[in-house]
Design an enzyme around this catalytic site. Structure first.
Site, mmCIF file in Angstrom:
data_model
loop_
_atom_site.group_PDB
_atom_site.id
_atom_site.type_symbol
_atom_site.label_atom_id
_atom_site.label_comp_id
_atom_site.label_asym_id
_atom_site.label_seq_id
_atom_site.Cartn_x
_atom_site.Cartn_y
_atom_site.Cartn_z
ATOM 1 N N GLY B 43 -24.771 -104.268 97.987
ATOM 2 C CA GLY B 43 -23.396 -103.823 97.772
ATOM 3 C C GLY B 43 -22.941 -103.018 98.982
ATOM 4 O O GLY B 43 -23.527 -103.130 100.065
ATOM 5 N N HIS B 267 -14.008 -94.274 81.817
ATOM 6 C CA HIS B 267 -12.680 -94.438 82.415
ATOM 7 C C HIS B 267 -11.624 -94.672 81.335
ATOM 8 O O HIS B 267 -11.795 -95.525 80.477
ATOM 9 C CB HIS B 267 -12.738 -95.620 83.376
ATOM 10 C CG HIS B 267 -11.589 -95.671 84.322
ATOM 11 N ND1 HIS B 267 -10.314 -95.938 83.917
ATOM 12 C CD2 HIS B 267 -11.526 -95.482 85.667
ATOM 13 C CE1 HIS B 267 -9.517 -95.910 84.976
ATOM 14 N NE2 HIS B 267 -10.224 -95.647 86.052
ATOM 15 N N ARG B 331 -9.610 -88.045 84.365
ATOM 16 C CA ARG B 331 -10.184 -89.133 83.577
ATOM 17 C C ARG B 331 -10.924 -88.643 82.334
ATOM 18 O O ARG B 331 -10.752 -89.189 81.241
ATOM 19 C CB ARG B 331 -11.176 -89.924 84.444
ATOM 20 C CG ARG B 331 -10.494 -90.731 85.514
ATOM 21 C CD ARG B 331 -11.496 -91.455 86.409
ATOM 22 N NE ARG B 331 -10.778 -92.263 87.390
ATOM 23 C CZ ARG B 331 -11.356 -93.000 88.329
ATOM 24 N NH1 ARG B 331 -12.665 -93.033 88.416
ATOM 25 N NH2 ARG B 331 -10.637 -93.710 89.172
ATOM 26 N N HIS B 401 -17.976 -96.466 82.938
ATOM 27 C CA HIS B 401 -17.514 -97.012 84.210
ATOM 28 C C HIS B 401 -18.433 -96.690 85.379
ATOM 29 O O HIS B 401 -18.801 -97.571 86.152
ATOM 30 C CB HIS B 401 -16.102 -96.459 84.480
ATOM 31 C CG HIS B 401 -15.505 -96.890 85.770
ATOM 32 N ND1 HIS B 401 -15.421 -98.227 86.123
ATOM 33 C CD2 HIS B 401 -14.941 -96.207 86.797
ATOM 34 C CE1 HIS B 401 -14.833 -98.323 87.319
ATOM 35 N NE2 HIS B 401 -14.553 -97.109 87.755
ATOM 36 N N GLU B 425 -24.237 -95.436 94.509
ATOM 37 C CA GLU B 425 -24.203 -95.008 93.106
ATOM 38 C C GLU B 425 -25.601 -94.733 92.570
ATOM 39 O O GLU B 425 -25.773 -93.980 91.621
ATOM 40 C CB GLU B 425 -23.492 -96.070 92.255
ATOM 41 C CG GLU B 425 -23.156 -95.582 90.842
ATOM 42 C CD GLU B 425 -22.417 -96.615 90.000
ATOM 43 O OE1 GLU B 425 -21.987 -97.648 90.552
ATOM 44 O OE2 GLU B 425 -22.274 -96.381 88.778
ATOM 45 N N ARG B 435 -16.673 -88.002 89.137
ATOM 46 C CA ARG B 435 -16.264 -88.573 90.412
ATOM 47 C C ARG B 435 -14.749 -88.757 90.454
ATOM 48 O O ARG B 435 -14.144 -89.178 89.482
ATOM 49 C CB ARG B 435 -16.937 -89.929 90.634
ATOM 50 C CG ARG B 435 -16.537 -90.593 91.941
ATOM 51 C CD ARG B 435 -17.217 -91.923 92.157
ATOM 52 N NE ARG B 435 -16.836 -92.941 91.206
ATOM 53 C CZ ARG B 435 -15.667 -93.593 91.220
ATOM 54 N NH1 ARG B 435 -14.755 -93.333 92.121
ATOM 55 N NH2 ARG B 435 -15.411 -94.523 90.310
#
Lengths: 256, 636
Positions: B43, B267, B331, B401, B425, B435
């Protein structure tokens, strides 16, 4: 959300490995119209597993239409009948109760079947390795705003760069051509100043590897654009052809 | 107890990284090619690390379980990437980005790491533009920015709603170039199933070839894990189907400490669950909260369609409780309150969804203006739900999330196992307990492009170039344990499918270890997870063979690890007797119902050591805030 399930007749391609002879297995599946086609396959597989049978091998990952992993041909259409929709975004409310669905892997000489609905798309990576980048080592970049880029070019570049590398263009093409895929990357860089130093080497290197990996020629039928889940335009192919001919016509390396 | 030394360099926070870079030991350029480095995951963090280490001259082996490095789930990130460029002349700075990130993380991140992150953020944007990443631009040709996630400055760079895709493809291009040049060897369709530790140092990995089922031993002088987060432990999350915690968990079992697993981000603006067959949850950009108003009925179990619920019977609960921030609260606050109203039975049709209503925006700026701003999100909503959000209010519900917790790392991004580095992550270091939006892409690329290339050199400079022998007993033992696990899974032949048990685990976690947690609930969860783990090993059914492509077997191994990890997640939540960021304990709230942090007792990183299934020992790294004063977040 609705609970009026529909029942579909599924004819799904099964093939144990690349050398085995394939066939269609038939399933009757009750499914919620809110499910995606992949969630329907999950349900078929869960039932198979519970019965101790081997589930259908298929690939998916993000299930948001951006990773390019999933790719099934549904009733002959790569990613199914809806335009600009990846397989994972194809919901069952688009089908009628009692309908028959033929679910197959992407068919192309360059994409060998690995198992059931999984194909080998490593040819795409080989093409990208040949030149799908700008040769900037980390740390050597100038300030990001040092070179202004017109909004029009940046937007056109992004239109091309949105390609998700799923292979639907190849599967849709009667020649199994990868021209839309390759031209998307070539165009992304051809439209930006950062892509200029290697512009003509890049197009030749990528086309060479494309040809070596069993992808066919382009005969301008535009089936690729019609089936592309991101709507990548065939004008990218024209741009790539121009660059390719220009590179080939001039014997020495040309600039700009 | 593990000795946790953060190895934060001395000096003023603004000079730490520069001074440290100068003081590092270097590997002679001619010697770099003698060092092999394994990078697991491709990633943003993994691809950027593998490419950059290849550029430096190391021999890199990169591993991914996907068919291609480009499929990694970084690709799905929508919103953008933060950087302290201050191109908008709105008083942004490295210090402000640092400050916002530490505060946004509710004072549970390590200051020095966060400062460095803010410092290198600008280099990331330069690098990506040089790679040909087509960021959004203004008509004059300069880069465009937007304000994101409640930030008071416009520091977010973006490429439509596909920023993650464009950044990942940029890193993938750099990786491809190094593969082409022969500096990086790519191993696709390989899943890491064990870490090999020789004489206390990470020296290799065992992978399973997912096409053939064969196990392989790979040896190197250092191992870099960039294998993402663990939120699929909840079964339903916004993570990709294959995202999993197995590489991290297996490294944990080999000695790497797991830090702050209870810091989970749920989220607020995701699509609600549509039914039993739901396989994952889809996030919609939280920018929708800029113009959408969130409400539910005042009455429990109200089954009237939304247009028949009059204004006077609606509860715009965020606007009511938080008049200053309204629908734009952070959030965690938005998510928790959605849960509360649904727990009261006031969700849509008494279920688990709340309305996100644009009627007021339609009246204020018109449907066309709303379409200009959010057209693609409205289309996405309609495609997935079959409901036209221009006519009927959207329904949303929070979804797991992002994992702020992860393997413990020091300032060098090295775990407590020497030679094992953890990026992106998968590590715990930069986001504290929460975050901020557009910070995940920043951290993944900072770690890969601009931190690990320096810090790994500092480690290797004192290592001998001889590789560990893959025929050694440590490699053989690790490979055998992987094979034994496979055999065991295939031999159970019970009645339940892997997914069925994973779903049960997910329900326990989201209910008791999700947005709101209690001591009682956590104790129940721990017991239920233990029972489920027993149930799994007695009654799971894994069909097929080990020596072939077997997706059920792949999932079974991951779920087996989740059944251990899930317990640690609950334990960490139980240990932390305070509320902070994404971790909310109902016992610890202010009279107004807000998170009550307890800095005197809990300003530490909880790092857990593996002591056998269900057994963990806690070590603490105390956090010191010398630059930013501890303060309470308030959104009233």
């Amino acid at each position: 959300m609705s609970d009026n399930h529909i029942t579909l007749k599924l004819k799904i391609w099964r093939q144990e490995n690349k050398n085995a002879k394939g066939h269609f297995d038939e399933f009757n599946q009750k499914v919620s119209p809110d499910s995606s086609i992949l969630e329907m396959l999950d349900e078929v597989n869960n039932k198979l597993e519970a019965e101790g049978k081997i589930p259908i091998a298929f690939e998916s990952d993000c299930r948001e239409g951006i990773c390019g992993t999933c790719g099934l041909a549904v009733n002959g259409h790569p990613h199914g009948p809806l335009p600009k929709t990846a397989t994972c975004q194809l919901h069952m409310r688009n089908f009628k109760d009692g309908e028959t669905l033929y679910i197959e892997p992407f068919r192309a000489a360059a994409f060998q079947v690995i198992k059931d609905l999984i194909v080998d798309r490593s040819g795409f990576d080989k093409i990208q390795q040949a030149g799908g980048y700008t040769s900037f080592n980390t740390g050597s970049a100038p300030d990001a705003n040092a070179i202004p880029i017109s909004k029009t070019n940046a937007d056109l570049s992004l239109d091309a760069a949105e390609c998700i590398g799923c292979g639907a263009c190849v599967a849709a093409c009667k020649n199994s051509s990868a021209m839309l895929f390759v031209s998307a990357k070539v165009s992304q860089f051809a439209l930006l100043p950062q892509g200029q130093p290697e512009r003509y080497d890049r197009v030749q290197a990528m086309v060479k590897v494309m040809d070596e990996n069993f992808f066919g020629s382009c005969t301008n039928t535009y089936a690729c654009e019609a089936e592309c889940p991101k709507g990548i335009s065939v004008s990218n192919i024209a741009r790539m052809n121009r660059d390719y001919f220009k590179a080939k016509l001039c014997e020495e390396k040309v600039e700009g | 107890m593990i000795k946790l030394n953060s190895n934060v360099p001395e000096g003023n926070i603004t000079e730490k990284w520069s001074n440290y870079k100068f003081s590092m030991k270097l590997v002679n350029p001619a010697n770099k090619r003698k060092f092999d480095i394994i990078v697991v995951g491709t990633g943003l963090a993994g691809a950027s690390a593998a490419a950059t280490l290849g550029e430096l001259g190391y021999k890199v082996k990169a591993f991914t379980y996907h068919d291609s490095p480009r499929r990694a789930h970084s690709i799905a990130a929508q919103g953008g990437i933060n950087a302290a460029k201050n191109y908008q002349n709105d008083a942004d700075s490295v210090y402000r980005l640092f400050y916002d990130t530490v505060k946004g993380g509710d004072f549970r991140a390590r200051e020095a790491n966060v400062y460095r992150l803010a410092e290198v953020s600008n280099n990331i944007i330069d690098q990506c533009v040089a790679q040909g990443v087509p960021f959004a631009r203004e008509y004059g040709g300069t880069l465009a920015n937007r304000s994101f996630g409640g930030a008071q400055v416009s520091r977010t760079f973006y490429a439509r709603g596909e920023t993650g895709q464009q950044l990942l493809l940029g890193a993938y291009g750099s990786l491809n170039r190094q593969i082409h040049l022969g500096n990086v060897e790519i191993f696709s369709r390989r899943e890491m199933l064990d870490l090999v530790v020789v004489d206390g140092k990470a020296k290799g990995i065992i992978v399973r070839n997912l096409l053939t089922g064969e196990t392989e031993r790979h040896s190197a002088q250092a191992v870099v894990l960039a294998t993402g987060g663990y939120m699929n432990v909840y079964y339903l999350s916004t993570n990709a189907m294959n995202s999993n915690a197995t590489a991290s968990w297996r490294a944990h079992k080999r000695g790497a400490a797991f830090a702050n697993p209870a810091y989970t981000q749920i989220h607020p603006t995701c699509l609600p669950v549509h039914g039993e067959a739901q396989s994952k949850l889809v996030l919609m950009s939280e920018s929708l909260r800029n113009d959408g108003r969130i409400w539910v009925s005042k009455k429990a179990g109200d089954t009237r369609p939304p247009d028949q619920i009059p204004e006077s019977e609606r509860d715009y609960y965020l606007e009511r409780k938080y008049p200053a921030f309204g629908n734009l609260v952070p959030r965690d606050v938005a998510s928790r309150n959605a849960k509360y109203v649904c727990d009261e039975g006031r969700g849509v049709n008494g279920g688990r969804a709340v309305y996100l209503d644009f009627a007021e925006a339609f009246n204020r700026i018109g449907k066309d203006a709303v379409k200009d701003r959010y057209g693609n999100l409205f289309d996405m909503y309609q495609n997935i739900t079959g409901v036209d959000p221009y006519e009927v209010p959207m329904q949303i519900y929070p979804a797991p999330h992002y994992a702020m917790g992860g393997l413990w790392v020091d300032y060098n991004l090295m775990s407590n196992v020497p030679g094992l580095f953890v990026l992106g992550e998968a590590n715990f270091s930069d986001h504290g307990a929460n975050r901020l939006g557009a910070s995940a892409l920043m951290q993944g690329l900072a770690d890969g492009y601009f931190v690990i290339p320096y810090t790994i050199g500092n480690y290797l400079a004192t290592e001998k170039p001889e590789k560990a022998n893959p025929e050694s007993s440590e490699f053989k033992e690790a490979e055998k344990s992987v094979r034994d696990d496979v055999k065991k899974l295939l031999s159970i032949n019970g009645k339940q499918t892997v997914d069925a048990i994973h779903k049960k685990l997910g329900l326990v976690l989201i209910d008791k270890v999700g947005m709101s947690r209690t001591e009682k609930g956590l104790n129940e969860a721990i017991k239920q997870i233990r029972d489920l783990r027993e149930e799994f090993w007695k009654d799971v059914k894994v069909v097929g063979k080990g020596e072939e492509l077997n997706q059920t077997l792949e999932r079974a191994g991951r779920v087996a690890d989740y059944l251990q990890f899930g317990e640690l997640l609950a334990k960490d939540a139980l240990n932390r007797n305070e509320s902070c960021g994404g971790h909310f304990r109902e016992e610890y709230q202010t009279p107004e119902g807000e998170a009550l942090r307890r800095d005197d007792e809990y300003a530490y990183v909880a790092a857990w050591e593996y002591k056998g299934p269900g057994e963990s020992e806690l070590s603490k790294e105390n956090l010191e805030f010398t630059n930013i004063k501890l303060a309470t977040r308030s959104y009233k």
